[in-house]
Scaffold this active site. Structure first.
Site, PDB file in Angstrom:
ATOM      1  N   ASP A 102       0.393  -1.206  -0.099  1.00 28.73           N
ATOM      2  CA  ASP A 102       0.081   0.224  -0.358  1.00 28.73           C
ATOM      3  C   ASP A 102       0.822   1.419   0.153  1.00 28.73           C
ATOM      4  O   ASP A 102       2.178   1.260   0.793  1.00 28.73           O
ATOM      5  CB  ASP A 102      -0.820  -0.122   1.067  1.00 28.73           C
ATOM      6  CG  ASP A 102      -1.868  -0.992   1.567  1.00 28.73           C
ATOM      7  OD1 ASP A 102      -1.925  -1.746   0.463  1.00 28.73           O
ATOM      8  OD2 ASP A 102      -2.092  -1.817   2.459  1.00 28.73           O
TER       9      ASP A 102
HETATM   10  N1  URA Z   1      -1.265  -6.144   3.613  1.00 28.83           N
HETATM   11  C1  URA Z   1      -1.533  -4.773   3.928  1.00 28.83           C
HETATM   12  O1  URA Z   1      -2.646  -4.533   4.059  1.00 28.83           O
HETATM   13  N2  URA Z   1      -0.846  -3.716   3.275  1.00 28.83           N
HETATM   14  C2  URA Z   1       0.285  -4.075   2.528  1.00 28.83           C
HETATM   15  O2  URA Z   1       0.787  -3.340   1.754  1.00 28.83           O
HETATM   16  C3  URA Z   1       1.057  -5.025   2.911  1.00 28.83           C
HETATM   17  C4  URA Z   1      -0.108  -6.544   3.246  1.00 28.83           C
END
Ligand code: URA
Length: 237
Positions: A102
């Site tokens: 993310d």
């Molecule tokens: N899980 C998440 O919630 N965000 C990420 O970036 C990776 C795994």
């Protein structure tokens, strides 16, 4: 310098055996000259033509491990002109991220131009473990711990948690630091896991992909994977 048949095979146009046959048949040119010699060495600068088709310069496989900073997009470009993980890699090869983190998640992400390895790492059946450090709201109680052990139902599909450890508890601020390992690749999966047990994630960082650890890579820094590491990643298939 690499052997001609290996470079052709790596480029994905054909197998190494077929490349050898094509070379022997005189169907391969290097810099416009027919080469029939197996094991002829070529470099990135050479123009290779296989049966009339020029191979892309992208045949050199590159593998990078980046410690992604917060506020960076895990893709090759962004329509809002935000920085992307690719901007951090100083290379003349067009690499792409394997999977995604993310925008606000930090930590390890692999970038490569090797589609085959990317598919191996992304395929759910290979169950590649990924470890995250999550700062969450609240302190886990017995019930939360039981639920994590049983696996969490996310969008009607159970997400099994390979391992988790409570690394720190802040009784004053009512936050916890949890190290969690999963093999799933669904979007926002770690945030969804903790949301579903009412402990929203405050900060998230990926600290390990399979055997690859963050080591002393600082935020925004990257390194190339070694041949040994690449082979080991291939062997996870
Ligand atoms: N899980 C998440 O919630 N965000 C990420 O970036 C990776 C795994």
């Amino acid at each position: 310098m690499e052997r001609l048949q290996k470079v052709i095979a790596n480029s994905g146009v054909t197998s190494r055996r077929k490349a050898e046959i094509l070379i022997k048949e005189g169907k391969v040119k290097v810099n416009n000259e027919v080469i029939k010699e197996l094991g002829f060495k070529v470099s990135r600068e050479d123009i290779i033509e296989v049966d009339g088709t020029v191979l892309s310069k992208e045949f050199v496989k590159k593998y990078y491990l980046l410690n992604k900073p917060r506020g960076v997009i895990s893709s090759v470009s962004d329509d809002k002109n935000r920085p992307t993980v690719v901007d951090y890699i100083d290379t003349d090869v067009r690499v792409f991220p394997v999977g995604r983190l993310d925008y606000d998640t930090t930590g390890l992400i692999i970038l490569t131009n090797d589609g085959e390895l990317s598919n191996i790492l992304m395929h759910p059946s290979h169950e590649i473990p990924k470890t995250y450090m999550a700062k969450i709201e609240g302190l886990l109680n017995k019930d939360d711990i039981e639920r994590l052990k049983r696996g969490i139902l996310i969008d009607n599909r159970r997400c099994m948690i390979s391992d988790f450890k409570i690394r720190d508890k802040n009784f004053e601020k009512k936050t916890s630091l949890i190290e969690i390992t999963i093999t799933e690749g669904r979007n926002h999966i770690v945030k969804k896991i903790f949301e579903s047990i009412k402990h929203p994630v405050i900060r998230l960082s990926r600290i390990k992909i399979a055997f690859l650890e963050i080591g002393n890579l600082k935020s925004g820094e990257y390194r190339e994977l070694t041949i040994k590491e690449v082979k080991k990643l291939y062997s996870l298939k």
